[in-house]
Structure formats: structure tokens, C-alpha cells
Write a protein that holds these residues in place. Structure first.
Motif, PDB file in Angstrom:
ATOM      1  N   ALA A 119       0.840  -1.200   0.000  1.00 53.90           N
ATOM      2  CA  ALA A 119       0.000   0.000   0.000  1.00 53.90           C
ATOM      3  C   ALA A 119       0.870   1.242   0.000  1.00 53.90           C
ATOM      4  N   LEU A 120       0.238   2.388  -0.227  1.00 58.16           N
ATOM      5  CA  LEU A 120       0.945   3.670  -0.300  1.00 58.16           C
ATOM      6  C   LEU A 120       0.509   4.636   0.785  1.00 58.16           C
ATOM      7  N   ALA A 121      -0.279   4.143   1.744  1.00 63.50           N
ATOM      8  CA  ALA A 121      -0.710   4.958   2.881  1.00 63.50           C
ATOM      9  C   ALA A 121      -1.069   4.010   4.013  1.00 63.50           C
ATOM     10  N   PRO A 122      -0.975   4.457   5.249  1.00 69.84           N
ATOM     11  CA  PRO A 122      -1.322   3.582   6.368  1.00 69.84           C
ATOM     12  C   PRO A 122      -2.812   3.260   6.396  1.00 69.84           C
ATOM     13  N   ALA A 123      -3.119   2.044   6.835  1.00 72.71           N
ATOM     14  CA  ALA A 123      -4.516   1.652   6.989  1.00 72.71           C
ATOM     15  C   ALA A 123      -5.088   2.138   8.311  1.00 72.71           C
ATOM     16  N   GLY A 124      -4.205   2.426   9.274  1.00 70.50           N
ATOM     17  CA  GLY A 124      -4.654   2.916  10.566  1.00 70.50           C
ATOM     18  C   GLY A 124      -5.207   1.835  11.474  1.00 70.50           C
ATOM     19  N   ARG A 125      -4.788   0.577  11.238  1.00 70.85           N
ATOM     20  CA  ARG A 125      -5.277  -0.529  12.059  1.00 70.85           C
ATOM     21  C   ARG A 125      -4.089  -1.331  12.573  1.00 70.85           C
ATOM     22  N   PRO A 126      -4.081  -1.716  13.860  1.00 68.05           N
ATOM     23  CA  PRO A 126      -2.955  -2.469  14.410  1.00 68.05           C
ATOM     24  C   PRO A 126      -2.837  -3.879  13.864  1.00 68.05           C
ATOM     25  N   ASP A 127      -3.909  -4.393  13.222  1.00 69.67           N
ATOM     26  CA  ASP A 127      -3.817  -5.710  12.615  1.00 69.67           C
ATOM     27  C   ASP A 127      -3.352  -5.642  11.161  1.00 69.67           C
ATOM     28  N   THR A 128      -3.017  -4.433  10.702  1.00 64.92           N
ATOM     29  CA  THR A 128      -2.532  -4.238   9.332  1.00 64.92           C
ATOM     30  C   THR A 128      -1.168  -3.561   9.294  1.00 64.92           C
ATOM     31  N   ASP A 129      -0.999  -2.487  10.062  1.00 71.21           N
ATOM     32  CA  ASP A 129       0.234  -1.701  10.040  1.00 71.21           C
ATOM     33  C   ASP A 129       1.115  -2.037  11.235  1.00 71.21           C
ATOM     34  N   ALA A 130       2.396  -2.292  10.980  1.00 73.81           N
ATOM     35  CA  ALA A 130       3.354  -2.424  12.068  1.00 73.81           C
ATOM     36  C   ALA A 130       3.526  -1.071  12.750  1.00 73.81           C
ATOM     37  N   THR A 131       3.754  -1.087  14.049  1.00 75.25           N
ATOM     38  CA  THR A 131       3.944   0.141  14.819  1.00 75.25           C
ATOM     39  C   THR A 131       5.424   0.440  14.974  1.00 75.25           C
ATOM     40  N   GLY A 132       5.840   1.608  14.525  1.00 79.26           N
ATOM     41  CA  GLY A 132       7.229   2.009  14.666  1.00 79.26           C
ATOM     42  C   GLY A 132       7.527   2.532  16.058  1.00 79.26           C
ATOM     43  N   HIS A 133       8.828   2.602  16.384  1.00 83.48           N
ATOM     44  CA  HIS A 133       9.261   3.062  17.706  1.00 83.48           C
ATOM     45  C   HIS A 133      10.475   3.977  17.558  1.00 83.48           C
ATOM     46  N   ARG A 134      10.645   4.830  18.552  1.00 79.20           N
ATOM     47  CA  ARG A 134      11.841   5.663  18.595  1.00 79.20           C
ATOM     48  C   ARG A 134      13.080   4.816  18.841  1.00 79.20           C
ATOM     49  N   ALA A 135      14.235   5.468  18.896  1.00 76.16           N
ATOM     50  CA  ALA A 135      15.493   4.742  19.046  1.00 76.16           C
ATOM     51  C   ALA A 135      15.578   3.979  20.356  1.00 76.16           C
ATOM     52  N   ASP A 136      14.777   4.382  21.354  1.00 72.24           N
ATOM     53  CA  ASP A 136      14.810   3.659  22.629  1.00 72.24           C
ATOM     54  C   ASP A 136      14.155   2.282  22.532  1.00 72.24           C
ATOM     55  N   GLY A 137      13.446   2.029  21.438  1.00 71.74           N
ATOM     56  CA  GLY A 137      12.837   0.723  21.239  1.00 71.74           C
ATOM     57  C   GLY A 137      11.569   0.493  22.034  1.00 71.74           C
ATOM     58  N   THR A 138      11.078   1.502  22.726  1.00 74.72           N
ATOM     59  CA  THR A 138       9.867   1.337  23.527  1.00 74.72           C
ATOM     60  C   THR A 138       8.795   2.392  23.233  1.00 74.72           C
ATOM     61  N   THR A 139       9.190   3.583  22.842  1.00 74.66           N
ATOM     62  CA  THR A 139       8.232   4.667  22.615  1.00 74.66           C
ATOM     63  C   THR A 139       7.663   4.575  21.202  1.00 74.66           C
ATOM     64  N   PRO A 140       6.358   4.345  21.071  1.00 76.01           N
ATOM     65  CA  PRO A 140       5.779   4.235  19.722  1.00 76.01           C
ATOM     66  C   PRO A 140       5.716   5.581  19.025  1.00 76.01           C
ATOM     67  N   VAL A 141       5.751   5.547  17.701  1.00 72.12           N
ATOM     68  CA  VAL A 141       5.587   6.749  16.888  1.00 72.12           C
ATOM     69  C   VAL A 141       4.407   6.523  15.940  1.00 72.12           C
ATOM     70  N   PRO A 142       3.763   7.603  15.476  1.00 71.00           N
ATOM     71  CA  PRO A 142       2.604   7.447  14.595  1.00 71.00           C
ATOM     72  C   PRO A 142       3.004   6.932  13.218  1.00 71.00           C
ATOM     73  N   PRO A 143       2.069   6.392  12.455  1.00 68.70           N
ATOM     74  CA  PRO A 143       2.365   5.949  11.089  1.00 68.70           C
ATOM     75  C   PRO A 143       2.890   7.096  10.231  1.00 68.70           C
ATOM     76  N   LEU A 144       3.736   6.774   9.286  1.00 70.18           N
ATOM     77  CA  LEU A 144       4.334   7.774   8.404  1.00 70.18           C
ATOM     78  C   LEU A 144       3.283   8.396   7.494  1.00 70.18           C
ATOM     79  N   LEU A 145       3.254   9.712   7.467  1.00 73.86           N
ATOM     80  CA  LEU A 145       2.476  10.479   6.499  1.00 73.86           C
ATOM     81  C   LEU A 145       3.484  11.212   5.628  1.00 73.86           C
ATOM     82  N   ILE A 146       3.521  10.911   4.343  1.00 82.28           N
ATOM     83  CA  ILE A 146       4.650  11.284   3.507  1.00 82.28           C
ATOM     84  C   ILE A 146       4.466  12.595   2.752  1.00 82.28           C
ATOM     85  N   GLY A 147       3.272  13.218   2.846  1.00 79.49           N
ATOM     86  CA  GLY A 147       3.064  14.490   2.166  1.00 79.49           C
ATOM     87  C   GLY A 147       3.298  14.372   0.671  1.00 79.49           C
ATOM     88  N   GLY A 148       4.063  15.328   0.115  1.00 77.67           N
ATOM     89  CA  GLY A 148       4.320  15.325  -1.315  1.00 77.67           C
ATOM     90  C   GLY A 148       5.522  14.511  -1.746  1.00 77.67           C
TER      91      GLY A 148
END
Length: 356
Positions: free
Chosen positions: A207-236
Motif C-alpha cells: 500500500a501507499l498509505a497507512p490503513a490505521g489498524r494495528p492488525d494491518t500496520d506495524a507500529t514504529g518506535h523511537r530509538a529507545d525501542g519502547t516509545t511508539p511513533v505514529p504511522p508515516l504520512l509522507i506528504g508530497g
């Protein structure tokens, strides 16, 4: 019919148990909340998953992961296919499709091929990007910079070097290419890539955009490996980093490069494996239209890596051993990160699979 991969006399081989063990070691080495190493050899797939976080709602290898800059091989393949079918020419100036903007001889000389091979003279990102992007660098730096702003920035840009003379990695350039191809075909980027690349290769889990569902999109994390970050929104910057896919779809994409015969994109898949640029000491660094290419003991290895605010990806394949590797993780890249080195080293060192 494709020829069997070349195996030098006396070359070592690996069995399935050894492969699983090495993939498990790789998963542990990256120390990410979620990690998947997916390998294909002669079409036989081995996928190993793990991570420091509790397992997600569905198996890790069924989630879609953000590719970041590893999206560019899809963009380059699209360019190759549109050139092959006569829709555009790689030597087309980008301004032909996007408009001339303010007159500038260097910008007018930037071709579609310059944009994908990072030889356009454009900077990594537009000059006015950082003012709005830096405050959101750890979450979504691209979300506030839409497509029309990317095009506008290009049409008033002043490339630092004459196009085709120097290599400088540019998300800006790859993004401009996407907008030029969309304009040339009068087709929105998402629709264009889906119709020309994803659907012909059967990549239904890409896909080319997040589905917004935890059963579809993997959840990213900051460098600490514990703090989640939102799905990527790529703009232009869609053409530079919008793709997200499951590990199995990534393997399907790579396997098409290993066995282009019989695919709808056979000509384009061969085109993107041909060297177009050599740079560095002794011209050791070789680039195709879409891939970095390095030598191994028995043949070339093609690869590309990518990262977002909370995920990483590595894609690579070796025709000499009929091997493809797709690796993903859900932890932000750091200077001491082992992810890319682990994936690169694994692909470079794996012998052919023992079939006896």
C-alpha cells in the motif's frame, strides 16, 4: 525458461536448518521491538520473526512495514516501464511535464533519469523544508509539505551542479520524478504506481498509505525501542518513500527481479539491473536505475535500504545464488544501529541452498 543460477565448482551450499539459524541470529542482532527477516532461495521461502516487544495482534510477517527510501526501487521500475511502453523518455527534461518555472539553465537540463539516479544537482530536500519539518523530525516531518509545494520548490530551484556531473542522494529529486510521471500520464501517483507496478506483480499486500489498524500496520518506535511513533504520512514525497508492504509481498517484488521471464514487467525488470553510473574510488560504487550494486565473490548483489521515523527496511537480491532478502524492523535508525549491516552481511555471505 530461465537458466539455473551459476554455482562455481566447489562452492559451499547451505541447508534449511542453517538458513533458519542464521535468520534467527539476524533477528536477535537488530534488537528491535519487531523484526522480520524473509529469505527466498530458488523460490523457497524462509521467514523468521521476533522482537523485544510482545507479539502484535497478528503474526509479524503479515503486517505492513514502512519502507522509507526503499520505496525508490518501485519508482525506478515505474520509470523503466513507462519508458519501455513509450509513455515517456528517460531523457525528457522534467520541466516539460511540470512547467518551466523561473528560467534556469541547470534546472531545465534535469531529466527524468537524473532525478532517479541522484545526479540532478538538487539538494536532499527543498531549502524551505526544514523550517516546518525539523519540529516534527521524530514523528512526521514530511506530513506538512504537500505535493504542490514540492513541485513549486522544484520550479524555483537552482541546482548546485550541472545535471549528470555529480552524485548526491536526493529525496527531493525522487519526489519530483513522481510528480513528473503523474503529470505526464495525467494519473494520480497512487493510482499510477498501483496500476503499472503493484497490480501486474500481484502485490496485493502493498500500500501507499497507512490503513490505521494495528492488525494491518506495524507500529514504529523511537530509538529507545519502547516509545511508539505514529504511522508515516509522507506528504508530497510519495515517490521517495510512501511504500509499505508485508515481508511476503517484498519477497514477491524481489523474486520478480530474479525471474523476470513471464512477468508483465519483464523488460523493465531487466532494465533496472543494468549499470548506469559508477562513482567513488576505482568506480567501485555501481548504480542501476533503481539499485545500489556491489560485487560479491561470484556475482553482483543489488540492494536498497530505507528508514522512517520509527521503522527500517532492507531489500536485496543476488542473481548468482537466486537469493532475495527482505528485512524489516520497528525501531528508529541510530548511528550504532546493526540493522543494515546485519542484513547486508547476511545477503552477501549466504551460499546457494543445498538441494541434494
Amino acid at each position: 525458461m530461465t537458466a539455473a543460477p551459476h554455482r562455481p565448482p566447489g562452492a559451499p551450499t547451505a541447508d534449511g536448518t542453517e538458513i533458519e539459524g542464521r535468520l534467527d541470529e539476524a533477528v536477535r542482532a537488530v534488537r528491535a521491538p519487531d523484526a522480520v527477516f524473509a529469505l527466498s532461495q530458488d523460490g523457497r521461502r524462509t521467514v523468521r520473526c521476533g522482537g523485544t516487544a510482545p507479539p502484535p495482534p497478528v503474526p509479524r510477517d503479515r503486517l505492513r512495514y514502512e519502507l522509507g527510501s526503499a520505496s525508490k526501487p518501485y519508482t525506478g521500475l515505474l520509470l523503466a516501464e513507462l519508458v519501455r511502453s513509450g509513455v515517456v523518455c528517460g531523457a525528457d527534461p522534467a520541466v516539460v511535464h511540470l512547467g518551466p518555472g523561473r528560467p534556469h539553465p541547470r534546472r531545465s537540463a534535469i531529466t527524468l533519469t537524473h532525478l532517479i539516479t541522484h545526479t540532478s544537482g538538487l539538494p536532499p530536500l527543498p531549502r524551505d523544508f526544514y523550517r516546518q519539518g525539523l519540529p516534527h523530525w521524530s514523528t512526521n516531518p514530511y506530513a506538512g509539505y504537500p505535493a504542490e509545494r514540492v513541485v513549486r520548490a522544484f520550479l524555483r530551484s537552482r541546482p548546485a551542479h550541472r545535471p549528470g556531473t555529480r552524485w548526491r542522494y536526493s529525496n527531493f529529486g525522487a519526489s519530483v520524478l513522481g510528480h513528473a510521471l503523474a503529470a505526464a500520464t495525467a494519473t494520480p501517483w497512487e493510482e499510477l504506481l498501483t496500476e503499472r507496478i503493484l497490480e501486474p506483480l500481484g502485490l496485493a499486500a502493498t500500500a501507499l498509505a497507512p490503513a490505521g489498524r494495528p492488525d494491518t500496520d506495524a507500529t514504529g518506535h523511537r530509538a529507545d525501542g519502547t516509545t511508539p511513533v505514529p504511522p508515516l504520512l509522507i506528504g508530497g514525497f510519495q515517490a521517495a518513500g510512501a511504500v509499505r508492504a508485508t515481508p511476503h509481498d517484498l519477497l514477491s517484488f524481489l523474486e520478480a527481479h530474479l525471474r523476470p521471464d513471464g512477468t508483465p514487467l519483464d523488460g523493465a525488470l531487466r532494465t533496472v539491473q543494468r549499470p548506469v553510473l559508477r562513482r567513488g574510488l576505482g568506480h567501485r560504487h555501481v548504480h542501476t536505475l533503481t539499485w545500489f550494486r556491489h560485487p560479491t565473490d561470484h556475482g553482483p548483489m543489488y540492494f536498497h535500504a530505507g528508514a522512517t521515523s520509527g521503522q527500517q527496511a532492507f531489500l536485496g537480491f543476488r542473481p548468482d545464488t537466486a537469493t532475495a532478502l527482505a528485512a524489516v524492523s520497528t525501531r528508529r535508525h541510530t548511528g550504532r544501529d546493526a540493522f543494515v549491516a546485519t542484513a547486508y552481511g547476511l545477503l552477501a555471505s549466504l551460499p546457494p541452498l543445498d538441494r541434494e
